[in-house]
Design an enzyme around this catalytic site. Structure first.
Site, PDB file in Angstrom:
ATOM      1  N   SER A 206       0.829  -1.193   0.000  1.00  0.00           N
ATOM      2  CA  SER A 206       0.000   0.000   0.000  1.00  0.00           C
ATOM      3  C   SER A 206       0.876   1.260   0.000  1.00  0.00           C
ATOM      4  CB  SER A 206      -0.955  -0.057   1.206  1.00  0.00           C
ATOM      5  OG  SER A 206      -1.976   0.887   1.101  1.00  0.00           O
ATOM      6  N   ASP A 417      -8.559  -3.459  -6.791  1.00  0.00           N
ATOM      7  CA  ASP A 417      -8.096  -3.059  -5.466  1.00  0.00           C
ATOM      8  C   ASP A 417      -8.774  -1.742  -5.109  1.00  0.00           C
ATOM      9  OD1 ASP A 417      -6.630  -1.900  -3.319  1.00  0.00           O
ATOM     10  OD2 ASP A 417      -4.849  -3.032  -3.874  1.00  0.00           O
ATOM     11  N   HIS A 446      -7.330  -5.719  -1.357  1.00  0.00           N
ATOM     12  CA  HIS A 446      -6.130  -4.918  -1.121  1.00  0.00           C
ATOM     13  C   HIS A 446      -5.058  -5.799  -0.488  1.00  0.00           C
ATOM     14  CE1 HIS A 446      -3.910  -1.227  -0.617  1.00  0.00           C
ATOM     15  NE2 HIS A 446      -3.848  -1.345   0.701  1.00  0.00           N
TER      16      HIS A 446
END
Length: 483
Positions: A206, A417, A446
């Site tokens: 991320s 995502d 994710h």
């Protein structure tokens, strides 16, 4: 999953002083491993601290402590180096992340090949934590209210300004100019040097993809095997990234619509179209009259967050069902530990990293655009919030991600995502050029490695980390069952 504030930044003055991307050398005996602090769990996990400059323009000035951890290889003969990790954020603590990765299925051959290193980034957790003195109400409010009109955007100005002023007057306000992604990258290089390693390998998820991209741009000769999982665009958490949360929800939502439609017991519709209509009906009703303490904005963001994983779709469907019938909600996802620090450090980084719109009028324009383009979330994610009133100038310009450096980056990405949409990953891939290869998985959610069920994508990462083998060209992995 991070519970985050929706942020928007005013145009901030950039001091023209560029800080060289050169970390001061440290000696291998800097690190003394020992037991981890109370609350940091993980079998075999060891911890330590490392002093780094608060301001790298003044390396001999004030120092701050960075908390680091190690899950050492149990096969010294197979060990090839260190694998530094970051779970995302900004504002995500990472001291226990090596243990989390191991418990989540990080392959044994990777654990044997590396000492897996975690750390709390500066400003976070046990690394000189920052604060904005956020009240419980401010922490719970989280995101900007969904704006249906220009006047709704104006109503966000007061709460946003209050948070910015609290950050500027907090006891840690002196860290505002220095709690940035480039400085965290410099801290990473200090960790590398302190461990006596000529190079480091890296696994970042991320926001950790942007941190890794910045590191390998600033220190191209000191990165070994760089894995970036669930990728932000080359601008990091800039205004574009915050707005693309709305796109991410639209990309991901059809997976949930199909899931709920196939389970009529939830009463949310028997076709994906009916489930989608239910979303907008519930959001409107909750905006007019909250149910079980949840208004329309909270409902929209809860839907977004529950779609980070296929495993939480059941909980999301049950939450919708409870709201639809005004019944008690199922237990929520676990709250972020020390949410105030997580939100504050997120603000410090996002506000310090890049330039954002400087007028309310521009946020109104963005909301009008995104409310039409991405109606599920665009009226909130594009709105104004604390960093529009950030009090300090940036001390350096954002790092420009490019194609200069060794070809040692492997990007891995789910196609649907919500948190870091595919479009941003594709932009980063183009920016890296010949430096990177990208693996995309026809999956939703994710986080790919090692959390996801796509063996094609997971095997590609393992082969790169253990044997240095990347796909010869960008690879598309077919969908695989997640249950």
């Amino acid at each position: 999953m991070n519970r985050t504030l929706s942020l928007a930044l005013a145009a901030l003055t950039v001091a023209a002083t560029a800080i060289p991307g050169v970390s001061v050398a440290a000696t291998p005996d800097t690190v003394r491993w020992g037991p981890c602090p109370e609350g940091v769990a993980g079998p075999r996990l060891q911890c330590s601290t490392l002093e780094v400059p608060l301001d790298y323009r003044d390396p001999d000035g004030r120092q701050i402590e960075i908390a680091i951890s190690r899950l050492a290889s149990e096969k010294p003969a197979q060990r090839r180096g260190v694998l530094l990790t970051n779970p995302g954020g900004p504002g995500g603590a990472g001291l226990d992340y090596p243990a989390v990765l191991a418990a989540s299925g990080l392959p044994r051959e990777v654990l044997d090949a590396y000492d897996v290193i975690g750390f709390d980034p500066r400003g976070v957790g046990r690394s000189a934590p920052v604060t904005c003195d956020l009240t419980p109400e401010q922490q719970a409010r989280g995101y900007a209210r969904y704006a249906y009109t220009d006047a709704d955007v104006v109503e966000e100005v007061g709460p946003a300004r209050a948070v910015a002023e609290q950050c500027a007057t907090s006891s840690t306000a002196g860290m505002l100019p220095h709690t940035t992604t480039p400085n965290t990258a410099r801290d990473m290089d200090r960790i590398r040097a302190a461990l006596g390693e000529p190079k480091l390998s890296y696994l970042g998820h991320s926001y950790g993809t942007y941190l890794g991209a910045v590191y390998t741009t600033m220190f191209p000769g000191r990165g070994d095997r760089i894995v970036l999982d669930s990728n932000l665009g080359p601008g990091g958490y800039d205004v574009t990234a915050m707005r693309t949360f709305a796109r991410g929800l639209e990309d991901r939502f059809p997976d949930f619509a199909a899931y709920a439609a196939a389970r009529p017991e939830y009463g949310l519709g028997t076709t994906p179209q009916q489930v989608t209509a239910e979303f907008f009906d519930l959001a409107k009703r909750l905006d007019e009259k909250p149910v079980q303490g949840m208004d329309g904005t909270a409902f929209r963001w809860a839907t977004f967050q529950y779609l980070y994983s296929d495993l939480t779709m059941r909980l999301l469907a049950a939450t919708w069902q409870a709201l639809d019938n005004d019944r008690p909600l199922p237990p929520p996802l676990p709250a972020t530990e020390n949410l105030e620090n997580s939100l504050a450090s997120r603000l410090y980084v996002v506000c310090g990293d890049s330039r954002w719109p400087g007028t309310v009028r521009e946020y109104q324009k963005n909301v009008r655009t995104d409310r039409v383009r991405y109606p599920m979330l665009g009226g909130s994610s594009a709105s104004v919030s604390p960093c529009a009133f950030w009090p300090t100038e940036r001390v350096e310009a954002p790092v420009r991600i490019g194609d200069r450096g060794p070809s040692n980056v492997l990007m891995v990405q789910n196609e649907r995502d919500p948190g870091t949409p595919l479009a941003g990953a594709q932009e980063l891939r183009r920016a890296f050029g010949k430096r990177a290869t990208m693996v995309t998985a026809d999956q939703g959610g994710h986080g790919v490695y090692p959390f996801g069920a796509n063996t094609c994508a997971n095997d590609a990462v393992t082969a790169f980390l253990t044997a240095g083998q990347r796909p010869s060209k960008d690879l598309a992995c077919a969908a695989e069952p997640s249950e």
